[in-house]
Design a protein around this motif. Structure first.
Motif, PDB file in Angstrom:
ATOM      1  N   UNK A 152       0.874  -1.156   0.000  1.00 44.23           N
ATOM      2  CA  UNK A 152       0.000   0.000   0.000  1.00 44.23           C
ATOM      3  C   UNK A 152       0.918   1.215   0.000  1.00 44.23           C
ATOM      4  N   UNK A 166       0.326  -3.858   3.930  1.00 47.06           N
ATOM      5  CA  UNK A 166      -1.009  -3.914   4.509  1.00 47.06           C
ATOM      6  C   UNK A 166      -1.139  -4.909   5.654  1.00 47.06           C
ATOM      7  N   UNK A 203       4.081  -0.910  10.398  1.00 46.57           N
ATOM      8  CA  UNK A 203       4.343  -1.481   9.075  1.00 46.57           C
ATOM      9  C   UNK A 203       4.043  -0.488   7.954  1.00 46.57           C
ATOM     10  N   UNK A 204       3.378   0.602   8.275  1.00 47.79           N
ATOM     11  CA  UNK A 204       3.052   1.572   7.225  1.00 47.79           C
ATOM     12  C   UNK A 204       2.913   2.963   7.815  1.00 47.79           C
ATOM     13  N   UNK A 205       3.141   3.942   6.979  1.00 47.79           N
ATOM     14  CA  UNK A 205       2.877   5.321   7.381  1.00 47.79           C
ATOM     15  C   UNK A 205       1.637   5.800   6.625  1.00 47.79           C
ATOM     16  N   UNK A 206       0.977   6.751   7.195  1.00 51.93           N
ATOM     17  CA  UNK A 206      -0.234   7.246   6.543  1.00 51.93           C
ATOM     18  C   UNK A 206       0.163   8.036   5.301  1.00 51.93           C
ATOM     19  N   UNK A 218      -3.927  11.194   0.222  1.00 51.44           N
ATOM     20  CA  UNK A 218      -4.680  10.749  -0.948  1.00 51.44           C
ATOM     21  C   UNK A 218      -4.189  11.466  -2.199  1.00 51.44           C
ATOM     22  N   UNK A 258     -15.286   4.580  -3.011  1.00 55.56           N
ATOM     23  CA  UNK A 258     -14.302   5.475  -3.607  1.00 55.56           C
ATOM     24  C   UNK A 258     -12.996   4.745  -3.914  1.00 55.56           C
ATOM     25  N   UNK A 261      -9.313  -3.978  -0.394  1.00 56.33           N
ATOM     26  CA  UNK A 261      -9.022  -2.566  -0.136  1.00 56.33           C
ATOM     27  C   UNK A 261     -10.181  -1.911   0.620  1.00 56.33           C
ATOM     28  N   UNK A 278      -9.831  -2.328   4.217  1.00 53.45           N
ATOM     29  CA  UNK A 278      -8.818  -1.426   4.771  1.00 53.45           C
ATOM     30  C   UNK A 278      -9.336   0.008   4.843  1.00 53.45           C
ATOM     31  N   UNK A 318      -4.960  -3.932   9.531  1.00 54.31           N
ATOM     32  CA  UNK A 318      -3.907  -3.223   8.794  1.00 54.31           C
ATOM     33  C   UNK A 318      -3.994  -1.727   9.010  1.00 54.31           C
ATOM     34  N   UNK A 319      -2.864  -1.109   8.864  1.00 60.28           N
ATOM     35  CA  UNK A 319      -2.798   0.351   8.974  1.00 60.28           C
ATOM     36  C   UNK A 319      -3.270   0.943   7.649  1.00 60.28           C
ATOM     37  N   UNK A 320      -3.401   2.202   7.564  1.00 60.57           N
ATOM     38  CA  UNK A 320      -3.788   2.954   6.367  1.00 60.57           C
ATOM     39  C   UNK A 320      -5.237   2.748   5.971  1.00 60.57           C
TER      40      UNK A 320
END
Lengths: 411, 135
Positions: free
Chosen positions: A152, A157, A280-283, A286, B54, B85, B88, B133-135
């Motif tokens: 991602x 993810x 595991x991830x950064x924001x 968009x 979206x 997705x 998430x 999961x993050x994000x």
């Protein structure tokens, strides 16, 4: 002796995907080769422009069914570079782990396919049985056997659990033992050596000149590996060798791939050992800022290049994908020259081709004339109709009748 | 030592062993915990933000308002690429992926499923997946 032209493809039992090889033979030997691509153009690059970055990532992942993680990582790396995201260490470790697991699965797949092409189906059966093990691990780690969807923007993810790391480490022992056995088979089985040696020769200079990449280039003694040449992700810190070979033939390519498997196991062991704790991830935002980036990634088949240009919206302005097979196709034409017709399939299979990944855009040109103007779709259609009419086939009348029939039935 | 028939011993050694092939319809295959199968929807949690719509790469999910603070999810299983997705993207964990993978249908219309009642959400766990999961 008169020359004979044999068309192979677009649809042919020996080809896994549509591509056309027009071979001009002089006796049993190939005199000239004409290659035509463009039978499975899917318009992925254009479609990416109409999707947000997240959506485009899933689309790019589907460029190739085997090196799906390669394409999505190459794309994501470019996007992250534009956005200026700093990935957390654990995210990078997991991404690299999946990348190396994918390399194992791809190389074992190739070993099986190569065995099948030369009529050594026993090797196919055993190589693919072992490949199931890595496929199961990938399914366990990511949730799917193909198209893992682990990436991602800004990381990965899914996290890995200690149990999974243990499972991966344990599987590496099995793989190492099995691969050692395959290396033994490849170096001692006299029929295999006799079949693959001196087939599809490509010398160092030709590999350099034609821009061969991946195992094809490395089998010619050319040290070309994006993981070493331009380290991305974690590869700058990992200890591994670039495997090269001096055979310069299909046998060399098999040896390179087998020894690369051993390197992959070493990399995975290092990754499992040094896996740090943390996020595991950064924001990721968009909207990705305007900018462009080129990303290089060493896919199992060779270097994969992605170019992304953003314009400040949530959709990329341009995405360009150069799949590894495209770089090796020129080399295939050279390898086939002056080779036996019967070697065609294994020589083509030796670069591990993936034609649908390669098809990006097709521009037909009227090459007979000096001024090369592109052939447009409508004129190509007219040309096709005229060509069939000349052969005595007129579908116009049939088409009209069919149209009337459809109209009647819909009423 | 170079000699033919190098794999013969291997073949003989495996001859009495049971096949490596999965006996799928007779034996249920092992489905990993994280497998991304058919989507499931918990209507009570949905706030109608439509983030899933979206982000969906294949426009497979539609969230419709059916009443006051009540939503239904229409999922085109033939469009869905099972990337997960939407799971998430959902800020309220109203969507989750089940391990259900036998989704083949003879009639294409049956692939469009509408999830609106709480009872419809089969396999619905009270908590979302443990590895969120993050994000």
């Amino acid at each position: 002796m008169s020359k004979v032209t044999i068309p192979i493809g677009p649809q042919h039992p020996a080809l896994k995907e549509p591509a056309r090889f027009c071979l001009t033979l002089n006796g049993e030997k190939i005199y000239e080769i004409d290659l035509r691509l463009g039978y499975n153009h899917r318009g992925i690059e254009k479609a990416c422009e109409e999707r947000t970055y997240i959506q485009a990532m899933y689309l790019v992942e589907r460029v190739c069914g085997i090196c799906s993680h390669s394409h999505s990582t190459a794309f994501i790396q470019a996007v992250e570079e534009i956005a200026g995201l700093q990935l957390p260490r654990r995210g990078l470790y997991i991404r690299t782990l999946i990348a190396e697991l994918e390399r194992i699965h791809s190389h074992l797949l190739w070993l099986g396919v190569a065995g099948h092409e030369v009529g050594f189906d026993t090797l196919l059966m055993y190589a693919w049985r072992d490949r199931e093990l890595v496929m199961d691990i990938l399914a366990d780690l990511t949730g799917n056997r193909v198209n893992y969807g682990i990436n991602t923007i800004g990381g990965v993810r899914r996290d890995v659990t200690p149990r999974q790391i243990e499972r991966v480490t344990k599987a590496m022992d099995t793989f190492e033992e099995r691969t050692k056995y395959y290396v033994q088979v490849a170096t001692e089985e006299s029929t295999l050596i006799a079949r693959l040696s001196n087939v599809g020769k490509l010398c160092y200079d030709d590999a350099m000149r034609l821009g061969a990449i991946g195992p094809t280039a490395r089998a010619c003694g050319l040290e070309r590996d994006a993981r070493k040449a331009d380290p991305y992700g974690l590869y700058g810190e990992l200890d591994f060798k670039v495997i090269t070979d001096k055979h310069s033939d299909v046998y060399g390519r098999a040896v390179v791939r087998l020894l690369e498997l051993m390197e992959s196991y070493r990399i995975i062991r290092q990754l499992c050992k040094g896996m740090p704790e943390g996020p595991i991830a950064v924001k990721a935002p968009r909207k990705i800022p305007a900018g462009e980036a080129l990303s290089r990634y060493e896919a199992p088949r060779g270097e994969d290049v992605h170019y992304v240009r953003g314009n400040g919206t949530d959709k990329p302005e341009r995405v360009k994908i150069r799949a590894p097979t495209l770089a090796n196709l020129q080399a295939v034409a050279k390898m086939l020259e002056d080779n036996y017709l019967a070697d065609t399939t294994i020589v083509i299979a030796a670069i591990d081709p993936c034609f649908s990944c390669t098809d990006r855009a097709v521009l037909l040109k009227k090459s007979r004339r000096r001024n090369e103007e592109p052939v447009l779709w409508n004129s190509l259609r007219d040309y096709g109709i005229a060509w069939h009419r000349k052969q005595g086939l007129d579908f116009g009348d049939m088409n009209r009748r069919f149209g009337r029939m459809m109209e009647r039935s819909s009423r | 030592m170079k000699k033919p028939g190098k794999m013969l011993m291997e073949v003989l050694r495996h001859a009495p062993k049971k096949p490596a092939t999965e006996m799928y319809p007779h034996v249920r295959p092992y489905v990993p915990e994280r497998f991304r199968g058919r989507l499931d929807f918990i209507p009570g949690k949905c706030i109608g933000c439509k983030m899933c719509m979206r982000d969906c790469p294949s426009k497979a999910i539609t969230i419709n308002k059916i009443g006051d603070k009540k939503f239904e999810a229409v999922i085109d299983l033939d469009r869905c690429i099972y990337c997960g997705q939407c799971v998430d993207s959902c800020p309220k964990d109203a969507l989750l992926m089940t391990t259900d993978f036998e989704l083949a249908q003879l009639d294409r219309r049956k692939l469009k499923i509408v999830l609106k009642d709480a009872g419809n959400a089969t396999d619905a766990k009270p908590e979302a997946e443990p590895e969120k999961p993050v994000a």
